[in-house]
Design a protein around this motif. Structure first.
Motif, short mmCIF file in Angstrom:
data_model
loop_
_atom_site.label_atom_id
_atom_site.label_comp_id
_atom_site.label_asym_id
_atom_site.label_seq_id
_atom_site.Cartn_x
_atom_site.Cartn_y
_atom_site.Cartn_z
N GLN A 1 -19.40 27.84 -25.58
CA GLN A 1 -19.34 28.70 -24.41
C GLN A 1 -20.47 29.72 -24.40
N ARG A 2 -20.73 30.33 -25.52
CA ARG A 2 -21.76 31.36 -25.58
C ARG A 2 -23.15 30.78 -25.33
N LEU A 3 -23.45 29.66 -25.98
CA LEU A 3 -24.76 29.05 -25.80
C LEU A 3 -24.93 28.52 -24.38
N ALA A 4 -23.86 27.98 -23.80
CA ALA A 4 -23.92 27.48 -22.43
C ALA A 4 -24.20 28.63 -21.46
N ALA A 5 -23.56 29.78 -21.69
CA ALA A 5 -23.77 30.93 -20.82
C ALA A 5 -25.22 31.42 -20.90
N GLY A 6 -25.76 31.52 -22.10
CA GLY A 6 -27.14 31.96 -22.26
C GLY A 6 -28.13 30.97 -21.68
N THR A 7 -27.87 29.68 -21.85
CA THR A 7 -28.74 28.65 -21.31
C THR A 7 -28.71 28.65 -19.79
#
Length: 259
Positions: A46-52
């Motif tokens: 979730q965190r990496l998807a949000a940043g990406t």
């Protein structure tokens, strides 16, 4: 970034096409589609998807802003006020993303979406409506941008799903002006959020590049559809999109509670 995946280009291109059309049609960055697609379809955290997603929104917002600007559907002063707020808010959001559990924010966000969905059926903007500027509207626009920036950093959304309805309902903007202004606002917000996420190694630039470039190529088609559709039916389409998003968020929250 220990959890970065290397998905094949074809799924990323498909995500970009859908995100670009939605961005042009509704004045959003497309993060509401990009984030769940990266998480559910490609297994990204979730965190990496949000940043990406925040990074992928940048080229999408640039092309969308140019498209709406050429059509004369951008309030540049309002966009500047929103941008001032969103730059600071995006930094705070990216900072909080690495530290907070976001379940409470997500539930509050779902309540907000429910209110907006209902409102879209009762308030139809006029195509010739303009934002009346003054000291108080400027302050409120900056505050709106700040809150939107926090949401952008935390949830990976461009902020259009917040800003577009607010510009229509509370500032009297036409639907097209609200969408164009929203896309302009996202440009500095995306830059600010991406810089913050990059410092915290919370963005996959390769994935963002595939999704963002594909989405930017499809934004003009979405903007053309938005200008062609009657404002009422544009509101109906936007409300249906938000209802699907709300159902998806609710399903994910309930699924977590049952585990």
């Amino acid at each position: 970034m220990t959890d970065i995946l290397r998905p094949r280009p074809l799924p990323l291109i498909a995500i970009g096409i859908a995100a670009g059309l939605l961005s042009g049609m509704f004045g959003i960055g497309g993060g509401t589609l990009i984030v769940p697609a990266l998480v559910l379809w490609l297994g990204m955290s979730q965190r990496l998807a949000a940043g990406t997603s925040v990074a992928a929104i940048l080229p999408t917002a640039v092309v969308g802003a140019i498209t709406y600007g050429v059509q004369g559907n951008v309030d540049w002063i309002a966009a500047a006020c929103l941008a001032v707020g969103i730059i600071a808010g995006a930094q705070l959001g990216s900072f909080l993303l690495a530290r907070l559990r976001i379940s409470v924010l997500q539930w509050s966000f779902m309540v907000f979406l429910a209110v907006i969905i209902v409102s879209l059926w009762f308030v139809v903007p006029q195509r010739d409506a303009q934002i009346d500027m003054g000291v108080i509207p400027v302050i409120l626009l900056i505050a709106t941008g700040f809150v939107t920036g926090i949401l952008s950093g935390l949830l990976g959304v461009g902020g259009g799903i917040v800003v577009v309805p607010i510009l229509m309902f509370f500032f009297g903007a036409s639907d097209l002006t609200a969408k164009g202004t929203s896309l302009v606002m996202m440009i500095p917000g995306s830059i600010s959020g991406t810089l913050g996420n990059a410092r915290r190694r919370n963005v996959d630039l390769r994935t963002a590049l595939y999704v963002g470039i594909t989405a930017s190529a499809c934004v003009p088609a979405g903007a053309f559809i938005a200008a062609w559709v009657d404002p009422f039916w544009g509101n109906v389409a936007f409300s249906i999109y938000l209802a699907i998003l709300l159902a998806q968020l609710l399903w994910r929250q309930l699924r977590r509670r049952t585990k």
